[in-house]
Design a protein around this motif. Structure first.
Motif, PDB file in Angstrom:
ATOM      1  N   ASP A 170      13.293 -22.416  -0.943  1.00  0.00           N
ATOM      2  CA  ASP A 170      13.254 -23.082  -2.250  1.00  0.00           C
ATOM      3  C   ASP A 170      12.374 -24.318  -2.078  1.00  0.00           C
ATOM      4  OD1 ASP A 170      13.615 -24.132  -4.731  1.00  0.00           O
ATOM      5  OD2 ASP A 170      15.730 -24.681  -4.450  1.00  0.00           O
ATOM      6  N   LEU A 171      11.086 -24.160  -2.376  1.00  0.00           N
ATOM      7  CA  LEU A 171      10.107 -25.208  -2.087  1.00  0.00           C
ATOM      8  C   LEU A 171       9.450 -25.682  -3.375  1.00  0.00           C
ATOM      9  CD1 LEU A 171       8.297 -23.574   0.981  1.00  0.00           C
ATOM     10  CD2 LEU A 171      10.322 -25.015   0.983  1.00  0.00           C
ATOM     11  N   PRO A 172       9.002 -26.923  -3.417  1.00  0.00           N
ATOM     12  CA  PRO A 172       8.260 -27.401  -4.597  1.00  0.00           C
ATOM     13  C   PRO A 172       6.901 -26.724  -4.686  1.00  0.00           C
ATOM     14  CG  PRO A 172       8.276 -29.068  -2.866  1.00  0.00           C
ATOM     15  CD  PRO A 172       9.195 -27.979  -2.407  1.00  0.00           C
ATOM     16  N   HIS A 173       6.397 -26.635  -5.913  1.00  0.00           N
ATOM     17  CA  HIS A 173       5.104 -25.964  -6.123  1.00  0.00           C
ATOM     18  C   HIS A 173       3.947 -26.951  -6.209  1.00  0.00           C
ATOM     19  CE1 HIS A 173       6.967 -22.034  -6.779  1.00  0.00           C
ATOM     20  NE2 HIS A 173       7.906 -22.679  -7.484  1.00  0.00           N
ATOM     21  N   ALA A 174       4.229 -28.237  -6.321  1.00  0.00           N
ATOM     22  CA  ALA A 174       3.169 -29.242  -6.443  1.00  0.00           C
ATOM     23  C   ALA A 174       3.601 -30.515  -5.720  1.00  0.00           C
ATOM     24  CB  ALA A 174       2.876 -29.542  -7.907  1.00  0.00           C
ATOM     25  N   VAL A 175       2.600 -31.303  -5.334  1.00  0.00           N
ATOM     26  CA  VAL A 175       2.859 -32.560  -4.612  1.00  0.00           C
ATOM     27  C   VAL A 175       2.184 -33.733  -5.313  1.00  0.00           C
ATOM     28  CG1 VAL A 175       3.105 -31.372  -2.399  1.00  0.00           C
ATOM     29  CG2 VAL A 175       0.853 -32.216  -3.102  1.00  0.00           C
ATOM     30  N   ASP A 176       1.897 -33.553  -6.610  1.00  0.00           N
ATOM     31  CA  ASP A 176       1.140 -34.586  -7.331  1.00  0.00           C
ATOM     32  C   ASP A 176       1.910 -35.901  -7.440  1.00  0.00           C
ATOM     33  OD1 ASP A 176      -0.753 -32.657  -7.653  1.00  0.00           O
ATOM     34  OD2 ASP A 176      -0.154 -32.130  -9.699  1.00  0.00           O
ATOM     35  N   ASN A 177       3.232 -35.837  -7.378  1.00  0.00           N
ATOM     36  CA  ASN A 177       4.018 -37.060  -7.537  1.00  0.00           C
ATOM     37  C   ASN A 177       4.104 -37.888  -6.257  1.00  0.00           C
ATOM     38  OD1 ASN A 177       5.537 -34.955  -6.393  1.00  0.00           O
ATOM     39  ND2 ASN A 177       7.454 -36.031  -6.830  1.00  0.00           N
ATOM     40  N   VAL A 178       3.601 -37.358  -5.151  1.00  0.00           N
ATOM     41  CA  VAL A 178       3.659 -38.070  -3.876  1.00  0.00           C
ATOM     42  C   VAL A 178       2.397 -38.903  -3.707  1.00  0.00           C
ATOM     43  CG1 VAL A 178       3.865 -37.847  -1.366  1.00  0.00           C
ATOM     44  CG2 VAL A 178       5.037 -36.225  -2.868  1.00  0.00           C
ATOM     45  N   PRO A 179       2.511 -40.221  -3.455  1.00  0.00           N
ATOM     46  CA  PRO A 179       1.316 -41.056  -3.260  1.00  0.00           C
ATOM     47  C   PRO A 179       0.454 -40.552  -2.101  1.00  0.00           C
ATOM     48  CG  PRO A 179       3.270 -42.421  -3.539  1.00  0.00           C
ATOM     49  CD  PRO A 179       3.752 -41.007  -3.411  1.00  0.00           C
ATOM     50  N   ALA A 180      -0.827 -40.811  -2.194  1.00  0.00           N
ATOM     51  CA  ALA A 180      -1.768 -40.290  -1.191  1.00  0.00           C
ATOM     52  C   ALA A 180      -1.434 -40.779   0.208  1.00  0.00           C
ATOM     53  CB  ALA A 180      -3.199 -40.689  -1.575  1.00  0.00           C
ATOM     54  N   GLN A 181      -1.022 -42.064   0.328  1.00  0.00           N
ATOM     55  CA  GLN A 181      -0.782 -42.598   1.665  1.00  0.00           C
ATOM     56  C   GLN A 181       0.489 -42.043   2.297  1.00  0.00           C
ATOM     57  OE1 GLN A 181      -0.645 -44.383  -1.103  1.00  0.00           O
ATOM     58  NE2 GLN A 181       1.098 -45.785  -1.125  1.00  0.00           N
ATOM     59  N   LEU A 182       1.329 -41.360   1.492  1.00  0.00           N
ATOM     60  CA  LEU A 182       2.559 -40.787   2.034  1.00  0.00           C
ATOM     61  C   LEU A 182       2.462 -39.281   2.270  1.00  0.00           C
ATOM     62  CD1 LEU A 182       5.314 -42.639  -0.041  1.00  0.00           C
ATOM     63  CD2 LEU A 182       4.327 -43.251   2.173  1.00  0.00           C
ATOM     64  N   GLN A 183       1.389 -38.659   1.812  1.00  0.00           N
ATOM     65  CA  GLN A 183       1.320 -37.205   1.938  1.00  0.00           C
ATOM     66  C   GLN A 183       1.201 -36.762   3.393  1.00  0.00           C
ATOM     67  OE1 GLN A 183      -0.968 -34.809  -0.636  1.00  0.00           O
ATOM     68  NE2 GLN A 183      -0.397 -35.911  -2.501  1.00  0.00           N
ATOM     69  N   GLU A 184       0.459 -37.510   4.194  1.00  0.00           N
ATOM     70  CA  GLU A 184       0.333 -37.107   5.601  1.00  0.00           C
ATOM     71  C   GLU A 184       1.655 -37.251   6.363  1.00  0.00           C
ATOM     72  OE1 GLU A 184      -2.308 -37.983   9.646  1.00  0.00           O
ATOM     73  OE2 GLU A 184      -2.718 -39.082   7.786  1.00  0.00           O
ATOM     74  N   PRO A 185       2.336 -38.440   6.319  1.00  0.00           N
ATOM     75  CA  PRO A 185       3.617 -38.505   7.035  1.00  0.00           C
ATOM     76  C   PRO A 185       4.652 -37.522   6.496  1.00  0.00           C
ATOM     77  CG  PRO A 185       3.244 -40.496   5.734  1.00  0.00           C
ATOM     78  CD  PRO A 185       1.966 -39.745   5.759  1.00  0.00           C
ATOM     79  N   PHE A 186       4.666 -37.276   5.172  1.00  0.00           N
ATOM     80  CA  PHE A 186       5.604 -36.305   4.623  1.00  0.00           C
ATOM     81  C   PHE A 186       5.254 -34.891   5.071  1.00  0.00           C
ATOM     82  CE2 PHE A 186       7.355 -38.782   0.700  1.00  0.00           C
ATOM     83  CZ  PHE A 186       7.898 -39.701   1.569  1.00  0.00           C
ATOM     84  N   ALA A 187       3.964 -34.611   5.268  1.00  0.00           N
ATOM     85  CA  ALA A 187       3.565 -33.297   5.780  1.00  0.00           C
ATOM     86  C   ALA A 187       4.131 -33.062   7.178  1.00  0.00           C
ATOM     87  CB  ALA A 187       2.041 -33.192   5.799  1.00  0.00           C
ATOM     88  N   TYR A 188       4.112 -34.107   8.028  1.00  0.00           N
ATOM     89  CA  TYR A 188       4.690 -33.960   9.363  1.00  0.00           C
ATOM     90  C   TYR A 188       6.206 -33.782   9.289  1.00  0.00           C
ATOM     91  CZ  TYR A 188       0.291 -35.165  11.651  1.00  0.00           C
ATOM     92  OH  TYR A 188      -1.000 -35.158  12.116  1.00  0.00           O
ATOM     93  N   VAL A 189       6.863 -34.477   8.351  1.00  0.00           N
ATOM     94  CA  VAL A 189       8.308 -34.312   8.197  1.00  0.00           C
ATOM     95  C   VAL A 189       8.621 -32.880   7.769  1.00  0.00           C
ATOM     96  CG1 VAL A 189      10.328 -35.044   6.873  1.00  0.00           C
ATOM     97  CG2 VAL A 189       8.677 -36.742   7.662  1.00  0.00           C
TER      98      VAL A 189
END
Length: 409
Positions: A308-327
């Motif tokens: 059950d995964l989200p379909h978009a990541v537009d609400n995540v700020p650009a500077q947080l997308q990389e650390p959240f990708a590792y999480v």
């Protein structure tokens, strides 16, 4: 109290408040200077080269030529035989002790340095007591030794005291101060004191440079360990799952087409992992949150875990997308490896990401490279990591970043 008085006092308080940090810094600098001024210099110089040892021996020896002057005075003027024996003997002891102090540098103990300084001081004062206060100028050797091997303020004070003694003594004996000899003493004292401080600062800079280099190497090792764990852990886990799925397809039905599709995915993942390892080693690898969502969906499907995964990541700020990708990568990898879960859900907010599963949560999480690496990554953006079993069962991994960081898009 009138308004004008209130404003005046308020302004004075503000001035004191603004001057407070500066005054505190100045007080701290003075305290540090005072502490360093009374500390003994240690042998922290770089190893001497052959040329350096030659210069360090010859240059101090050349200055001994001036110590022939007291001997010339003794034999050039009428003096008792005892004086003519005593002064050359004192000069020899003075010269030998001076050379020993200069050649020993700072490798001797504090006690040996203090005794050496005392012997040199007695020799210099003996020459001046016999031949007159003008000869206090030969205390330059004792002053040099004090400024090189004793605490800096001891050498500085000693030089000033000897200069004052020369001025007072020559004024009493000759009726006028010997400004020439006094200028030699004070210039020597100030110059050597300044050189001493420059040498100490250079030694501290060398130590700081070496420490920075060591920390840089350690940081690079930590980065490689963290990135390789994140890259290979997820990729190899997905490869293992897909290879197992292909094996089961071949064993159960003998159908080649689905198995070949899974093996193609394995080949693609292997090539991707190799490229990511190369990028990690070169330091140019960046994780992509949308790409990690696609990879997580495929990996969970291959492991037969409902996603059950989200379909978009537009609400995540650009500077947080990389650390959240590792999480996301680490969380999904752990679900596939350790949980035995049947379902996994991922939720994204503008300042947080959460991965939950319904698998077995055995106690508190470990402290291996994965969670430790995630903690380091999140600390770089001011975030924190929470990991542990859920009250209703399963396991939860949540990364949160303060709102004031998240709003800086």
């Amino acid at each position: 109290m009138t308004r004008s008085n209130t404003d005046t006092q308020t302004g004075a308080g503000a001035a004191r408040g603004s001057a407070g940090p500066a005054a505190e810094r100045w007080a701290g600098m003075r305290a540090e200077m005072k502490r360093d001024g009374w500390s003994w210099p240690e042998d922290n110089l770089e190893p001497s080269t052959r040329a350096g040892r030659f210069v360090g021996t010859v240059v101090p020896a050349l200055f001994l030529i001036y110590l022939t002057e007291p001997v010339r005075q003794v034999f050039g003027e009428p003096h008792p035989v005892a004086i003519r024996v005593l002064v050359p003997a004192v000069v020899v002891v003075y010269a030998v002790t001076y050379m020993y102090a200069m050649l020993a540098e700072r490798k001797t103990s504090h006690l040996v340095r203090a005794v050496t300084f005392s012997v040199m001081t007695v020799c210099g004062l003996t020459i001046a007591a016999i031949l007159g206060p003008d000869d206090l100028v030969y205390m330059t050797y004792a002053i040099s030794m004090a400024l090189v091997q004793l605490p800096p303020l001891v050498g500085l004070i000693f030089g000033v005291v000897v200069t004052a003694a020369l001025l007072i003594g020559t004024t009493i004996s000759d009726g006028t101060p010997n400004l020439g000899s006094a200028s030699v003493l004070i210039v020597l004292t100030v110059a050597l004191f300044g050189i001493r401080q420059v040498i100490r600062s250079n030694a501290e800079l060398r130590a700081a440079r070496d420490e920075i280099a060591t920390l840089a190497v350690a940081e690079e090792r930590a980065r490689l360990a963290r990135d390789l764990h994140d890259v290979l852990g997820h990729s190899l886990t997905t490869i293992t799952v897909k290879a197992g799925l292909a094996r089961r397809l071949l064993e159960s039905s003998g159908s080649v087409t689905p198995a070949v599709a899974e093996l193609r995915d394995v080949e693609h993942l292997s090539r991707t992992a190799l490229a990511e390892v190369r990028a990690t080693v070169s330091g140019y690898r960046k994780a992509s949150l949308p790409a990690e969502l696609v990879g997580a969906r495929a990996a969970l499907a291959a492991a037969e875990i409902e996603a059950d995964l989200p379909h978009a990541v537009d609400n995540v700020p650009a500077q947080l997308q990389e650390p959240f990708a590792y999480v996301l990568r680490e969380g999904v990898t752990n679900v596939i490896r350790h949980s035995g879960a049947r379902s996994c859900s991922v939720r994204l907010g503008d300042s947080w990401i959460e991965i939950r599963d319904d698998g077995a949560a055995a106690g508190s999480p470990g402290v291996g490279h994965g969670l430790a690496g995630l903690t380091e990554r999140l600390e770089q953006v001011g975030g924190s990591l929470e990991a542990g079993p859920c009250p209703e069962g399963g396991f939860r991994l949540r990364a949160t970043v303060p709102a004031q960081v998240a709003v800086r898009r």
